[in-house]
Design a protein around this motif. Structure first.
Motif, mmCIF file in Angstrom:
data_model
loop_
_atom_site.group_PDB
_atom_site.id
_atom_site.type_symbol
_atom_site.label_atom_id
_atom_site.label_comp_id
_atom_site.label_asym_id
_atom_site.label_seq_id
_atom_site.Cartn_x
_atom_site.Cartn_y
_atom_site.Cartn_z
ATOM 1 N N TRP A 1 0.744 -1.404 -0.107
ATOM 2 C CA TRP A 1 0.181 -0.365 0.070
ATOM 3 C C TRP A 1 0.794 1.165 -0.039
ATOM 4 O O TRP A 1 0.894 2.135 -0.746
ATOM 5 C CB TRP A 1 -0.956 0.014 1.070
ATOM 6 N N GLY A 2 1.695 1.455 0.850
ATOM 7 C CA GLY A 2 2.425 2.625 1.062
ATOM 8 C C GLY A 2 1.738 3.667 2.005
ATOM 9 O O GLY A 2 1.577 4.768 1.443
ATOM 10 N N LEU A 3 1.745 3.497 3.315
ATOM 11 C CA LEU A 3 1.083 4.194 4.141
ATOM 12 C C LEU A 3 1.743 5.555 4.487
ATOM 13 O O LEU A 3 1.331 6.537 4.748
ATOM 14 C CB LEU A 3 1.141 3.730 5.590
ATOM 15 N N VAL A 4 3.128 5.894 3.974
ATOM 16 C CA VAL A 4 3.869 6.888 4.099
ATOM 17 C C VAL A 4 3.122 7.933 3.100
ATOM 18 O O VAL A 4 3.277 9.293 3.515
ATOM 19 C CB VAL A 4 5.319 6.881 3.805
ATOM 20 N N VAL A 5 2.502 7.577 2.206
ATOM 21 C CA VAL A 5 1.636 8.576 1.213
ATOM 22 C C VAL A 5 0.467 9.114 1.992
ATOM 23 O O VAL A 5 -0.077 10.406 2.068
ATOM 24 C CB VAL A 5 1.165 7.702 0.207
ATOM 25 N N ASN A 6 -0.277 8.202 2.853
ATOM 26 C CA ASN A 6 -1.299 8.506 3.763
ATOM 27 C C ASN A 6 -0.921 9.832 4.622
ATOM 28 O O ASN A 6 -1.322 10.867 4.961
ATOM 29 C CB ASN A 6 -1.776 7.483 4.433
ATOM 30 N N GLU A 7 0.389 9.375 5.435
ATOM 31 C CA GLU A 7 0.896 10.252 6.265
ATOM 32 C C GLU A 7 1.208 11.674 5.772
ATOM 33 O O GLU A 7 1.161 12.804 6.115
ATOM 34 C CB GLU A 7 2.123 9.556 7.004
ATOM 35 N N ALA A 8 2.111 11.404 4.197
ATOM 36 C CA ALA A 8 2.384 12.937 3.819
ATOM 37 C C ALA A 8 1.003 13.827 3.446
ATOM 38 O O ALA A 8 1.133 14.893 3.722
ATOM 39 C CB ALA A 8 3.046 12.463 2.499
ATOM 40 N N MET A 9 0.063 13.254 3.033
ATOM 41 C CA MET A 9 -1.150 14.015 2.358
ATOM 42 C C MET A 9 -1.978 14.589 3.414
ATOM 43 O O MET A 9 -2.430 15.649 3.577
ATOM 44 C CB MET A 9 -1.918 12.927 1.627
ATOM 45 N N ALA A 10 -2.054 13.610 4.755
ATOM 46 C CA ALA A 10 -2.496 14.330 5.767
ATOM 47 C C ALA A 10 -1.722 15.741 6.298
ATOM 48 O O ALA A 10 -2.343 16.624 7.166
ATOM 49 C CB ALA A 10 -2.492 13.400 7.313
ATOM 50 N N CYS A 11 -0.442 15.742 6.049
ATOM 51 C CA CYS A 11 0.321 16.738 6.494
ATOM 52 C C CYS A 11 0.363 18.023 5.037
ATOM 53 O O CYS A 11 0.973 18.911 5.204
ATOM 54 C CB CYS A 11 1.791 16.587 6.724
ATOM 55 N N GLY A 12 -0.741 17.818 4.313
ATOM 56 C CA GLY A 12 -0.633 18.685 2.899
ATOM 57 C C GLY A 12 0.438 18.721 2.096
ATOM 58 O O GLY A 12 0.696 19.150 1.282
ATOM 59 N N LEU A 13 1.086 17.363 1.945
ATOM 60 C CA LEU A 13 2.008 17.286 0.957
ATOM 61 C C LEU A 13 1.778 16.381 -0.203
ATOM 62 O O LEU A 13 1.359 14.992 0.038
ATOM 63 C CB LEU A 13 3.454 16.641 1.603
ATOM 64 N N PRO A 14 1.743 16.767 -1.474
ATOM 65 C CA PRO A 14 1.346 15.935 -2.563
ATOM 66 C C PRO A 14 2.525 14.962 -2.825
ATOM 67 O O PRO A 14 3.714 15.174 -2.218
ATOM 68 C CB PRO A 14 1.442 17.093 -3.988
ATOM 69 N N ALA A 15 2.263 14.100 -3.439
ATOM 70 C CA ALA A 15 3.380 12.631 -3.614
ATOM 71 C C ALA A 15 3.558 12.463 -4.834
ATOM 72 O O ALA A 15 2.728 12.423 -5.706
ATOM 73 C CB ALA A 15 2.558 11.369 -2.682
ATOM 74 N N ILE A 16 4.774 12.012 -5.137
ATOM 75 C CA ILE A 16 5.378 11.397 -6.327
ATOM 76 C C ILE A 16 5.742 9.900 -5.885
ATOM 77 O O ILE A 16 6.572 9.758 -5.129
ATOM 78 C CB ILE A 16 6.449 12.011 -6.896
ATOM 79 N N VAL A 17 4.914 9.030 -6.621
ATOM 80 C CA VAL A 17 5.226 7.781 -6.475
ATOM 81 C C VAL A 17 5.297 6.825 -7.906
ATOM 82 O O VAL A 17 4.921 7.566 -8.771
ATOM 83 C CB VAL A 17 3.869 7.071 -5.682
ATOM 84 N N SER A 18 5.766 5.692 -7.934
ATOM 85 C CA SER A 18 5.705 4.761 -9.023
ATOM 86 C C SER A 18 4.332 4.287 -9.167
ATOM 87 O O SER A 18 3.693 4.022 -8.304
ATOM 88 C CB SER A 18 7.001 3.904 -9.007
ATOM 89 N N ASP A 19 4.155 3.559 -10.222
ATOM 90 C CA ASP A 19 3.022 2.922 -10.584
ATOM 91 C C ASP A 19 2.844 1.460 -9.933
ATOM 92 O O ASP A 19 1.680 0.635 -9.958
ATOM 93 C CB ASP A 19 2.538 2.632 -12.037
ATOM 94 N N ARG A 20 3.857 1.189 -9.261
ATOM 95 C CA ARG A 20 3.858 -0.049 -8.313
ATOM 96 C C ARG A 20 3.304 0.310 -6.931
ATOM 97 O O ARG A 20 3.419 -0.790 -6.180
ATOM 98 C CB ARG A 20 5.274 -0.969 -8.441
ATOM 99 N N VAL A 21 3.490 1.442 -6.714
ATOM 100 C CA VAL A 21 2.805 1.736 -5.093
ATOM 101 C C VAL A 21 1.416 1.444 -5.052
ATOM 102 O O VAL A 21 0.704 1.863 -6.050
ATOM 103 C CB VAL A 21 3.104 3.261 -4.653
ATOM 104 N N GLY A 22 0.928 0.644 -4.262
ATOM 105 C CA GLY A 22 -0.519 0.079 -3.935
ATOM 106 C C GLY A 22 -1.569 1.244 -3.921
ATOM 107 O O GLY A 22 -2.506 1.025 -4.395
ATOM 108 N N CYS A 23 -1.072 2.460 -3.319
ATOM 109 C CA CYS A 23 -2.188 3.157 -2.963
ATOM 110 C C CYS A 23 -2.202 4.127 -4.094
ATOM 111 O O CYS A 23 -3.174 5.206 -4.156
ATOM 112 C CB CYS A 23 -1.883 4.105 -1.722
#
Length: 276
Positions: A1-23
């Motif tokens: 999944w990649g929970l760090v993306v949840n945590e980043a967005m909760a802090c108002g940070l957009p995310a850059i991820v590869s297409d293999r990241v579950g979320c």
């Protein structure tokens, strides 16, 4: 999944991820809450970084959109899915037993909320306490332990204890004594959180032997790993059999839902319970 993306967005940070990241399909909307690049495509990754460095105004908009989008992946929604599965199965608020290899920082709040806010007694049987005592993480090559409270607010039972040196790896979580503990608790519902480790399979077999309804809430990972044709076939055959023995499958996101549908799981067995 990649929970760090949840945590980043909760802090108002957009995310850059590869297409293999579950979320990615759930949380990262290109140009709105972040960007997605093909796995291994360094050129595209570099382009996105350069674009972000020159687009302060767009980053402000992405920040607002990220905070808004992550609200759907809340502890309330996670708990609501588990609660719905329980009352649909036994028609009442009833004790639930969860089988986990070790305490997990994004699972414990769900169990705490179920017991304290929803008045559903929760007992979690952990194979080991290594994640709170400390262990050597192979990927990071460092000693690691959680310093936040993962055990209060619900009943926790450990099948084994890790020495203070904390060197037990995740793959060696024991399950000895599980059947005896389960029988003593006499649960109405059992929640499983994995199928890949030997301890997960042992928990599944014991759950079937005590003839208790089984729910499953965990990673599915069709996309994250490349498998051979034979490996994929064997995995699919096993998982179809595994899922047939579960009353409900609590999917954590879009790729999880697609995985269950691909393997022929009826929509009546699927309930949304996101990671939060």
């Amino acid at each position: 999944w990649g929970l760090v993306v949840n945590e980043a967005m909760a802090c108002g940070l957009p995310a850059i991820v590869s297409d293999r990241v579950g979320c990615a399909p759930d949380l990262v909307m290109p140009g709105i809450t972040g960007e997605v690049f093909p796995f291994g495509d360094i050129g595209r990754f570099s382009e996105i970084l350069v674009g972000f460095s020159h687009g302060k105004e767009s980053l402000v908009a992405m920040s607002d959109a990220s905070r808004e989008n992550i609200l759907k992946y809340s502890i309330n929604n996670a708990v609501e899915g588990v609660f719905k599965a329980i009352v649909s199965t036994v028609k009442q608020k009833t004790p639930i037993v969860v089988l986990e290899p070790h305490p997990v920082q994004y699972h414990a709040p769900v169990y705490r909320y179920l017991q304290q806010k929803m008045n559903i007694p929760v007992s979690v049987i952990y194979g080991s306490d290594f994640s709170v005592v400390g262990y050597m993480d192979k990927e990071f090559g460092a000693h690691f332990s959680w310093d936040t409270d993962l055990l209060s607010g619900y009943t926790s039972i450990f099948l084994s204890r890790t020495p203070q040196s904390g060197m037990s790896p995740c793959e060696k979580v024991p399950s000895k004594g599980l059947k005896e503990v389960l029988l003593s608790l006499r649960p109405s519902v059992i929640l499983l959180t994995g199928y890949a480790r030997l301890s997960d399979l042992s928990a599944f077999n014991v759950s079937r032997k005590v003839r208790c309804p089984i729910f499953f809430r965990g990673e599915t990972c069709d996309h994250a790993r490349r498998r051979s044709a034979i490996g994929s076939l064997v995995r699919d055959v096993f998982l179809k059999w595994f899922y047939r023995h579960c009353v409900y499958l609590l999917y954590i996101g879009q790729r999880s839902l697609e995985h269950y549908k691909r393997l022929g799981v009826s929509e009546s067995k699927l309930i949304f319970s996101p990671y939060c």
